[in-house]
Write a protein that holds these residues in place. Structure first.
Motif, PDB file in Angstrom:
ATOM      1  N   ASP A 175       0.840  -1.200   0.000  1.00 24.80           N
ATOM      2  CA  ASP A 175       0.000   0.000   0.000  1.00 24.80           C
ATOM      3  C   ASP A 175       0.877   1.253   0.000  1.00 24.80           C
ATOM      4  O   ASP A 175       1.079   1.897   1.022  1.00 24.80           O
ATOM      5  CB  ASP A 175      -0.921  -0.033   1.223  1.00 24.80           C
ATOM      6  N   LYS A 176       1.395   1.585  -1.173  1.00 24.86           N
ATOM      7  CA  LYS A 176       2.388   2.665  -1.291  1.00 24.86           C
ATOM      8  C   LYS A 176       1.857   4.022  -0.849  1.00 24.86           C
ATOM      9  O   LYS A 176       2.581   4.819  -0.277  1.00 24.86           O
ATOM     10  CB  LYS A 176       2.914   2.759  -2.726  1.00 24.86           C
ATOM     11  N   ASP A 177       0.569   4.319  -1.134  1.00 25.18           N
ATOM     12  CA  ASP A 177       0.038   5.626  -0.762  1.00 25.18           C
ATOM     13  C   ASP A 177      -0.575   5.637   0.644  1.00 25.18           C
ATOM     14  O   ASP A 177      -1.082   6.651   1.094  1.00 25.18           O
ATOM     15  CB  ASP A 177      -0.963   6.146  -1.795  1.00 25.18           C
ATOM     16  N   LYS A 178      -0.488   4.494   1.330  1.00 21.32           N
ATOM     17  CA  LYS A 178      -0.911   4.361   2.735  1.00 21.32           C
ATOM     18  C   LYS A 178      -2.357   4.782   2.969  1.00 21.32           C
ATOM     19  O   LYS A 178      -2.699   5.332   4.009  1.00 21.32           O
ATOM     20  CB  LYS A 178       0.014   5.170   3.659  1.00 21.32           C
ATOM     21  N   ASP A 179      -3.245   4.480   1.999  1.00 25.57           N
ATOM     22  CA  ASP A 179      -4.656   4.816   2.156  1.00 25.57           C
ATOM     23  C   ASP A 179      -5.494   3.647   2.676  1.00 25.57           C
ATOM     24  O   ASP A 179      -6.704   3.753   2.821  1.00 25.57           O
ATOM     25  CB  ASP A 179      -5.247   5.350   0.854  1.00 25.57           C
ATOM     26  N   GLY A 180      -4.836   2.512   2.951  1.00 24.23           N
ATOM     27  CA  GLY A 180      -5.546   1.357   3.481  1.00 24.23           C
ATOM     28  C   GLY A 180      -6.231   0.509   2.433  1.00 24.23           C
ATOM     29  O   GLY A 180      -6.976  -0.414   2.773  1.00 24.23           O
ATOM     30  N   LYS A 181      -6.008   0.798   1.164  1.00 24.55           N
ATOM     31  CA  LYS A 181      -6.596   0.040   0.062  1.00 24.55           C
ATOM     32  C   LYS A 181      -5.517  -0.176  -1.000  1.00 24.55           C
ATOM     33  O   LYS A 181      -4.656   0.666  -1.192  1.00 24.55           O
ATOM     34  CB  LYS A 181      -7.756   0.808  -0.591  1.00 24.55           C
ATOM     35  N   LEU A 182      -5.594  -1.314  -1.676  1.00 24.56           N
ATOM     36  CA  LEU A 182      -4.652  -1.583  -2.762  1.00 24.56           C
ATOM     37  C   LEU A 182      -5.317  -1.372  -4.103  1.00 24.56           C
ATOM     38  O   LEU A 182      -6.455  -1.790  -4.319  1.00 24.56           O
ATOM     39  CB  LEU A 182      -4.143  -3.031  -2.689  1.00 24.56           C
ATOM     40  N   THR A 183      -4.573  -0.742  -4.998  1.00 22.34           N
ATOM     41  CA  THR A 183      -5.019  -0.572  -6.376  1.00 22.34           C
ATOM     42  C   THR A 183      -4.370  -1.652  -7.236  1.00 22.34           C
ATOM     43  O   THR A 183      -3.452  -2.347  -6.796  1.00 22.34           O
ATOM     44  CB  THR A 183      -4.600   0.810  -6.917  1.00 22.34           C
ATOM     45  N   VAL A 184      -4.808  -1.757  -8.477  1.00 22.86           N
ATOM     46  CA  VAL A 184      -4.202  -2.704  -9.413  1.00 22.86           C
ATOM     47  C   VAL A 184      -2.717  -2.384  -9.571  1.00 22.86           C
ATOM     48  O   VAL A 184      -1.868  -3.282  -9.568  1.00 22.86           O
ATOM     49  CB  VAL A 184      -4.920  -2.670 -10.784  1.00 22.86           C
ATOM     50  N   ALA A 185      -2.387  -1.095  -9.681  1.00 21.23           N
ATOM     51  CA  ALA A 185      -0.986  -0.689  -9.869  1.00 21.23           C
ATOM     52  C   ALA A 185      -0.134  -1.080  -8.663  1.00 21.23           C
ATOM     53  O   ALA A 185       0.997  -1.554  -8.821  1.00 21.23           O
ATOM     54  CB  ALA A 185      -0.904   0.821 -10.113  1.00 21.23           C
ATOM     55  N   GLU A 186      -0.648  -0.875  -7.457  1.00 26.09           N
ATOM     56  CA  GLU A 186       0.114  -1.249  -6.262  1.00 26.09           C
ATOM     57  C   GLU A 186       0.322  -2.760  -6.203  1.00 26.09           C
ATOM     58  O   GLU A 186       1.407  -3.227  -5.866  1.00 26.09           O
ATOM     59  CB  GLU A 186      -0.612  -0.770  -4.997  1.00 26.09           C
ATOM     60  N   LEU A 187      -0.715  -3.518  -6.562  1.00 25.96           N
ATOM     61  CA  LEU A 187      -0.579  -4.974  -6.557  1.00 25.96           C
ATOM     62  C   LEU A 187       0.428  -5.428  -7.604  1.00 25.96           C
ATOM     63  O   LEU A 187       1.241  -6.310  -7.347  1.00 25.96           O
ATOM     64  CB  LEU A 187      -1.930  -5.654  -6.789  1.00 25.96           C
ATOM     65  N   LYS A 188       0.411  -4.790  -8.772  1.00 23.83           N
ATOM     66  CA  LYS A 188       1.367  -5.162  -9.821  1.00 23.83           C
ATOM     67  C   LYS A 188       2.801  -4.921  -9.347  1.00 23.83           C
ATOM     68  O   LYS A 188       3.672  -5.773  -9.540  1.00 23.83           O
ATOM     69  CB  LYS A 188       1.101  -4.397 -11.106  1.00 23.83           C
ATOM     70  N   THR A 189       3.042  -3.791  -8.741  1.00 19.60           N
ATOM     71  CA  THR A 189       4.376  -3.481  -8.234  1.00 19.60           C
ATOM     72  C   THR A 189       4.794  -4.521  -7.203  1.00 19.60           C
ATOM     73  O   THR A 189       5.909  -5.046  -7.248  1.00 19.60           O
ATOM     74  CB  THR A 189       4.406  -2.067  -7.612  1.00 19.60           C
ATOM     75  N   TYR A 190       3.893  -4.843  -6.290  1.00 17.78           N
ATOM     76  CA  TYR A 190       4.196  -5.815  -5.236  1.00 17.78           C
ATOM     77  C   TYR A 190       4.485  -7.193  -5.832  1.00 17.78           C
ATOM     78  O   TYR A 190       5.490  -7.819  -5.494  1.00 17.78           O
ATOM     79  CB  TYR A 190       3.034  -5.895  -4.240  1.00 17.78           C
ATOM     80  N   LEU A 191       3.618  -7.677  -6.719  1.00 14.26           N
ATOM     81  CA  LEU A 191       3.814  -9.008  -7.303  1.00 14.26           C
ATOM     82  C   LEU A 191       5.092  -9.071  -8.133  1.00 14.26           C
ATOM     83  O   LEU A 191       5.809 -10.070  -8.098  1.00 14.26           O
ATOM     84  CB  LEU A 191       2.610  -9.404  -8.157  1.00 14.26           C
ATOM     85  N   LEU A 243     -10.910  -1.899  -5.391  1.00 10.88           N
ATOM     86  CA  LEU A 243      -9.836  -1.761  -4.413  1.00 10.88           C
ATOM     87  C   LEU A 243      -9.803  -3.015  -3.551  1.00 10.88           C
ATOM     88  O   LEU A 243     -10.830  -3.671  -3.359  1.00 10.88           O
ATOM     89  CB  LEU A 243     -10.075  -0.541  -3.512  1.00 10.88           C
ATOM     90  N   ILE A 244      -8.632  -3.336  -3.031  1.00  7.52           N
ATOM     91  CA  ILE A 244      -8.508  -4.474  -2.126  1.00  7.52           C
ATOM     92  C   ILE A 244      -8.308  -3.926  -0.716  1.00  7.52           C
ATOM     93  O   ILE A 244      -7.339  -3.210  -0.452  1.00  7.52           O
ATOM     94  CB  ILE A 244      -7.320  -5.376  -2.511  1.00  7.52           C
TER      95      ILE A 244
END
Length: 152
Positions: free
Chosen positions: A22-38, A65-66
């Motif tokens: 959760d790069k932007d620390k908003d408590g939700k994951l976006t597709v882009a954040e998940l892609k970076t993580y994976l 959002l996740i």
């Protein structure tokens, strides 16, 4: 690096992984954040199609959002590598609009457009190169599942 999550990880470990993702620390994951993580987790550039498949599996509320609860519910149950075997089959059926057991570029394009993730013809051609192993112009269920797991 192991290509699946360690089954000995605790809920707290999974929470920390969510927070890392959760790069932007908003408590939700976006597709882009998940892609970076994976991509970091698996040490490879994970395709948009594979990320979207995993994302849709985790996003049980279908709000785009996740949440931490969705993340924990999914990861408590099975390792990343096994996430969505049944979901992949269901996803395949949803994409295969005419039910003929094959996915065409037009079917993929339509589904991605409906999910607000339009793809270009070039992206579709690249996807077909990866997934359509027998070069018949369509993707069957075996090619779909194998292509997804090869991305991981």
């Amino acid at each position: 690096m192991d290509k699946q999550l360690d089954p000995t990880l605790t809920r707290e470990d999974y929470k920390r992984k969510f927070e890392e993702c959760d790069k932007d620390k908003d408590g939700k994951l976006t597709v882009a954040e998940l892609k970076t993580y994976l991509s970091q987790l698996l040490s490879t550039d994970v395709s948009d199609f594979a990320v979207k498949s995993v994302f849709d599996t985790l996003d049980k509320s279908k709000d785009g959002l996740i949440s931490i609860d969705e993340w924990l519910d999914a990861l408590d149950k099975k390792p990343l590598k096994n996430i969505g075997q049944e979901d992949l089959t269901e996803t395949f059926k949803q994409i295969d609009k005419n039910g003929d057991g094959k996915i065409t570029k037009d079917e993929i394009k339509e589904v991605m457009k409906c999910k607000n993730s339009p793809v270009t013809d070039e992206e579709l051609d690249a996807m077909m190169l990866v997934y359509d192993k027998d070069n018949n112009g369509s993707i069957d269920i075996e090619e779909f599942v194998n292509g997804f797991y090869n991305d991981l």
